[in-house]
Design an enzyme around this catalytic site. Structure first.
Site: not given
Ligand SMILES: *Cc1c(COP(=O)(O)O)cnc(C)c1O
Length: 398
Positions: A71, A179, A201, A237, A325
């Site tokens: 993310g 989220q 995740h 890849t 965090c």
């Molecule tokens: C967890 C999260 C991310 C980061 O995502 P990752 O896949 O862990 O890098 C970004 N923004 C929000 C709001 C998140 O909760």
């Protein structure tokens, strides 16, 4: 002792159906989709099926989905990509004060490079005002990046209105929906979203895979250079097992969303009511209505969230606090400060995020264990002693 995992906003476990779907792609169907023989063609097909599923979950076209390594990568790519693409037109970006660090730190990087960023304030409810956004728009604004739902307090932004405003001004609108996807309904078309980040995740997929939706016609440049994967826009890849898992997880989450969000909202409200009624000097952070179904964030006056977490941990309850965090640092959360909490109240915050494994029994166990823990901490707190002296002088002078 029972293990109660109340930190689903930090990460979720890989659900069994998803694990099962991804396993064959490690050792059996291990082809590289860029090659041309049979196992490669099969990998390519698998990749495109996962893309179809991600697109369907968002109301997007498969050609608008680009898989990423997280993310965070999707956020970085979207924001830097648009800022740099339209640099000649303008160097002003609008965001909010409560974004995830993946967005905030990218904006700060751009500020160092001469861009200007307006961070919109939020109300006590953790929601921006569209009127503030309208006022912040300038002729040189090229990007608005505002998250769909907040990871700490669960507040949900008026995405459709933000998108409509951005569109009417010809500004690209990106939203970090990490989220939100799989938790609340999202449709990039009806919500006027130009770009959207998501991560596997946070919806019962594995760590290390995400996606960026990019509306057709936005000529976003490549951010990672190399081969021609992801139609030349994201080299490297492809993580086929991860991408398969993302597709499966998002498909399941969307199909079960209505029922699951109803179940979780009921558990969430039971927790909020139970905490506020059994522990004095406690309040809810964020909106009571425009809130993710799985999010509870409360502040306990006169105690430190970190000590509360440790004592909960000893009871097998895993939650998070207002500074988790930035783990290691004791700075209070920028989100809690942005909704107007003074430092000491932000320090006493607790975030509980529910998920598929959460049950009524766990909520009851938590509500039984919490009040004595808070009392114990307050008994040791000089701040609480001070408060008691002021509110009831007889109690200490006698
Ligand atoms: C967890 C999260 C991310 C980061 O995502 P990752 O896949 O862990 O890098 C970004 N923004 C929000 C709001 C998140 O909760």
């Amino acid at each position: 002792m029972e293990k109660v995992y109340f930190d689903h906003a930090a990460t979720t476990y890989v659900r069994p159906e998803v694990l099962e779907a991804m396993l064959p792609y490690f050792a059996e169907d291990y082809g590289n989709p860029s090659s041309i023989y049979e196992i490669a063609r099969s990998a390519k097909k698998t990749l495109e099926t996962a893309r179809d599923k991600a697109a369907a979950a968002l109301g997007a076209d498969p050609a608008e989905i680009f898989f990423t390594g997280s993310g965070t990568e999707a956020d970085n790519w979207a924001i830097r990509g648009i800022a740099e693409l339209y640099e000649k037109k303008g160097r002003h970006i609008i965001s909010s004060a409560i974004e995830h660090h993946a967005v905030l730190h990218t904006c700060e990087y751009l500020e160092k490079r001469g861009f200007e960023v307006t961070y919109l304030p939020v109300g006590e409810d953790g929601i921006i005002r569209v009127a503030d956004l309208e006022k912040a728009v300038r002729p040189d604004t090229t990007l608005i990046t505002i998250m769909t739902a907040n990871n700490e307090i669960g507040s949900i932004q008026p995405i459709e209105e933000i998108g409509a405003l951005a569109r009417s001004k010809g500004i690209v609108f990106h939203t970090d929906a990490v989220q939100a996807v799989g938790h609340i309904p999202i449709n990039v078309k009806s919500q006027n979203i130009d770009m959207l980040s998501l991560s596997a995740h946070k919806l019962y997929g594995p760590k290390g895979v995400g996606a960026l939706y990019v509306k057709k016609g936005i000529p976003l440049r490549s951010f990672i250079f190399g081969g021609g994967q992801e139609r030349g826009r994201r080299a490297g890849t492809e993580n086929i097992p991860g991408i398969v898992a993302l597709g499966k997880a998002i498909e399941l989450a969307v199909s079960e969303m209505e029922e699951e969000s109803r179940r979780l909202s009921a558990l969430r409200d039971k927790l909020i009511d139970g905490i506020l009624s059994s522990v004095p000097h406690t309040f809810l952070n964020g909106s009571s209505v425009k809130r993710l179904p799985n999010n509870v964030n409360v502040s306990f006056e006169f105690i430190e969230g970190e000590s509360l977490l440790l004592l909960l941990d000893m009871k097998g309850i895993f939650a998070s606090s207002g500074s988790a965090c930035t783990s290691g640092s004791l700075d209070p959360s920028h989100v809690l400060l942005a909704i107007g909490l003074p430092h000491e109240k932000a320090h006493g915050s607790l975030r509980i995020t529910l998920g598929r494994s959460s049950t009524e029994g766990q909520v009851e166990y938590f509500l039984k264990e919490l009040p004595p823990i808070v009392s114990r901490l307050r008994d040791m707190s000089p701040l609480f002693e001070e408060y008691l002296k002021i509110s009831d002088p007889a109690r200490v002078s006698g």
